[in-house]
Design a protein around this motif. Structure first.
Motif, PDB file in Angstrom:
ATOM      1  N   VAL A 151      11.948  -0.407   3.719  1.00 59.90           N
ATOM      2  CA  VAL A 151      10.738  -1.062   3.219  1.00 59.90           C
ATOM      3  C   VAL A 151       9.727  -1.232   4.352  1.00 59.90           C
ATOM      4  CG1 VAL A 151       9.808  -3.227   2.293  1.00 59.90           C
ATOM      5  CG2 VAL A 151      11.844  -2.221   1.279  1.00 59.90           C
ATOM      6  N   THR A 152      10.204  -1.641   5.520  1.00 59.25           N
ATOM      7  CA  THR A 152       9.323  -1.804   6.677  1.00 59.25           C
ATOM      8  C   THR A 152       8.685  -0.472   7.064  1.00 59.25           C
ATOM      9  OG1 THR A 152      10.607  -3.679   7.475  1.00 59.25           O
ATOM     10  CG2 THR A 152       9.223  -2.554   9.089  1.00 59.25           C
ATOM     11  N   LYS A 181       5.993   0.367   4.540  1.00 53.64           N
ATOM     12  CA  LYS A 181       4.783  -0.410   4.821  1.00 53.64           C
ATOM     13  C   LYS A 181       4.014   0.202   5.980  1.00 53.64           C
ATOM     14  CE  LYS A 181       6.484  -4.885   3.192  1.00 53.64           C
ATOM     15  NZ  LYS A 181       6.900  -6.253   3.610  1.00 53.64           N
ATOM     16  N   SER A 182       4.742   0.682   6.970  1.00 55.42           N
ATOM     17  CA  SER A 182       4.111   1.331   8.119  1.00 55.42           C
ATOM     18  C   SER A 182       3.358   2.592   7.703  1.00 55.42           C
ATOM     19  CB  SER A 182       5.181   1.670   9.164  1.00 55.42           C
ATOM     20  OG  SER A 182       4.632   2.394  10.222  1.00 55.42           O
ATOM     21  N   ILE A 211       1.986   3.084   4.774  1.00 58.82           N
ATOM     22  CA  ILE A 211       0.795   2.611   4.059  1.00 58.82           C
ATOM     23  C   ILE A 211      -0.287   2.174   5.048  1.00 58.82           C
ATOM     24  CG2 ILE A 211      -0.098   0.751   2.591  1.00 58.82           C
ATOM     25  CD1 ILE A 211       2.602   0.903   1.063  1.00 58.82           C
ATOM     26  N   VAL A 212       0.080   1.330   6.002  1.00 67.43           N
ATOM     27  CA  VAL A 212      -0.898   0.807   6.962  1.00 67.43           C
ATOM     28  C   VAL A 212      -1.497   1.942   7.788  1.00 67.43           C
ATOM     29  CG1 VAL A 212      -1.162  -0.631   9.022  1.00 67.43           C
ATOM     30  CG2 VAL A 212       0.071  -1.508   7.043  1.00 67.43           C
ATOM     31  N   TYR A 219      10.921   9.665   2.373  1.00 65.36           N
ATOM     32  CA  TYR A 219       9.659   9.006   2.019  1.00 65.36           C
ATOM     33  C   TYR A 219       8.727   9.988   1.312  1.00 65.36           C
ATOM     34  CZ  TYR A 219      11.324   5.418   5.143  1.00 65.36           C
ATOM     35  OH  TYR A 219      12.094   4.452   5.725  1.00 65.36           O
ATOM     36  N   ARG A 237       4.662  10.010  -0.620  1.00 66.53           N
ATOM     37  CA  ARG A 237       3.418   9.231  -0.622  1.00 66.53           C
ATOM     38  C   ARG A 237       2.432   9.812  -1.633  1.00 66.53           C
ATOM     39  NH1 ARG A 237       0.621   9.408   4.915  1.00 66.53           N
ATOM     40  NH2 ARG A 237       0.768  11.599   4.454  1.00 66.53           N
ATOM     41  N   ILE A 273       6.567   0.953  -3.101  1.00 71.39           N
ATOM     42  CA  ILE A 273       5.668  -0.099  -2.642  1.00 71.39           C
ATOM     43  C   ILE A 273       4.258   0.475  -2.619  1.00 71.39           C
ATOM     44  CG2 ILE A 273       6.066   0.422  -0.214  1.00 71.39           C
ATOM     45  CD1 ILE A 273       5.859  -2.616   0.296  1.00 71.39           C
ATOM     46  N   THR A 274       3.275  -0.335  -2.972  1.00 69.33           N
ATOM     47  CA  THR A 274       1.890   0.124  -3.043  1.00 69.33           C
ATOM     48  C   THR A 274       1.001  -0.800  -2.220  1.00 69.33           C
ATOM     49  OG1 THR A 274       2.260   0.970  -5.272  1.00 69.33           O
ATOM     50  CG2 THR A 274      -0.020   0.642  -4.617  1.00 69.33           C
ATOM     51  N   GLY A 275       0.097  -0.182  -1.482  1.00 65.16           N
ATOM     52  CA  GLY A 275      -0.903  -0.928  -0.726  1.00 65.16           C
ATOM     53  C   GLY A 275      -2.287  -0.511  -1.181  1.00 65.16           C
TER      54      GLY A 275
END
Length: 181
Positions: free
Chosen positions: A46-47, A50-51, A53-54, A135, A137, A167-169
């Motif tokens: 998950v981390t 998130k990376s 996404i950012v 992963y 995207r 997960i979505t950003g």
């Protein structure tokens, strides 16, 4: 006076019960360790998602701030306006795609050429060695107005029991270039 009864040790039944209690405790401890290791791995995934996404959002902002792409070029494939701009851009990929470790020949992550590399003679070939394993995207860019776009990055990652998590950003991109912060 000491009787024979006072000198007796543990009976066989007492020993079996003690072993049963000890075994139950050890099995519970093993289950807790397994659970902790499994969720530690999921937390790491998950981390990392998130990376992804950012870093994707930051790259898009950098492309805007450096004026490498014009604001009207920020779109998915098929929606890019390349009129009157110095650099032609095909757009961000539609659909969910593998996450590449490095951008393709166009130098932009999240585009259809990400898994392509150039041979010394200049021809392109598919380079699957650049995939970030586990992963996927999807970048979706939506025009909200002439000066505002919504950027949505969805990342799928390996979750519990081999299933994938998601997960979505979301970020918003305006047409104002920032040269310093």
């Amino acid at each position: 006076m000491i009787t024979k009864k006072d000198e007796d040790g543990f009976s066989l039944i007492e020993v079996v019960i003690a072993i049963l209690v000890l075994t139950t405790g050890l099995l519970g401890t093993a289950a807790a360790i397994t659970y902790a290791l499994e969720f530690g791995s999921i937390s790491r995934n998950v981390t990392s998602a998130k990376s992804v996404i950012v870093s994707s959002i930051e790259e898009i902002e950098t492309l805007r701030n450096s004026r490498r792409l014009d604001f009207k070029q920020f779109a998915n494939v098929g929606g890019v306006d390349n009129n009157g701009v110095p650099n032609q851009f095909k757009g961000f990929s539609t659909g969910i795609k593998p996450v590449s470790l490095i951008p393709g020949p166009d130098g932009v992550n999240g585009t259809d050429d990400d898994l392509m590399a150039r041979k010394p003679d200049g021809t392109l070939f598919e380079d699957n060695g650049q995939i970030r394993s586990g992963y996927m995207r999807q970048i979706t860019i939506t025009n909200l107005s002439d000066t505002l776009k919504k950027v949505e990055i969805k990342v799928q990652y390996l979750g519990r029991a081999g299933k994938s998590g998601e997960i979505t950003g979301t970020s918003y991109l305006n047409d104002e270039t920032r040269t310093n912060r």
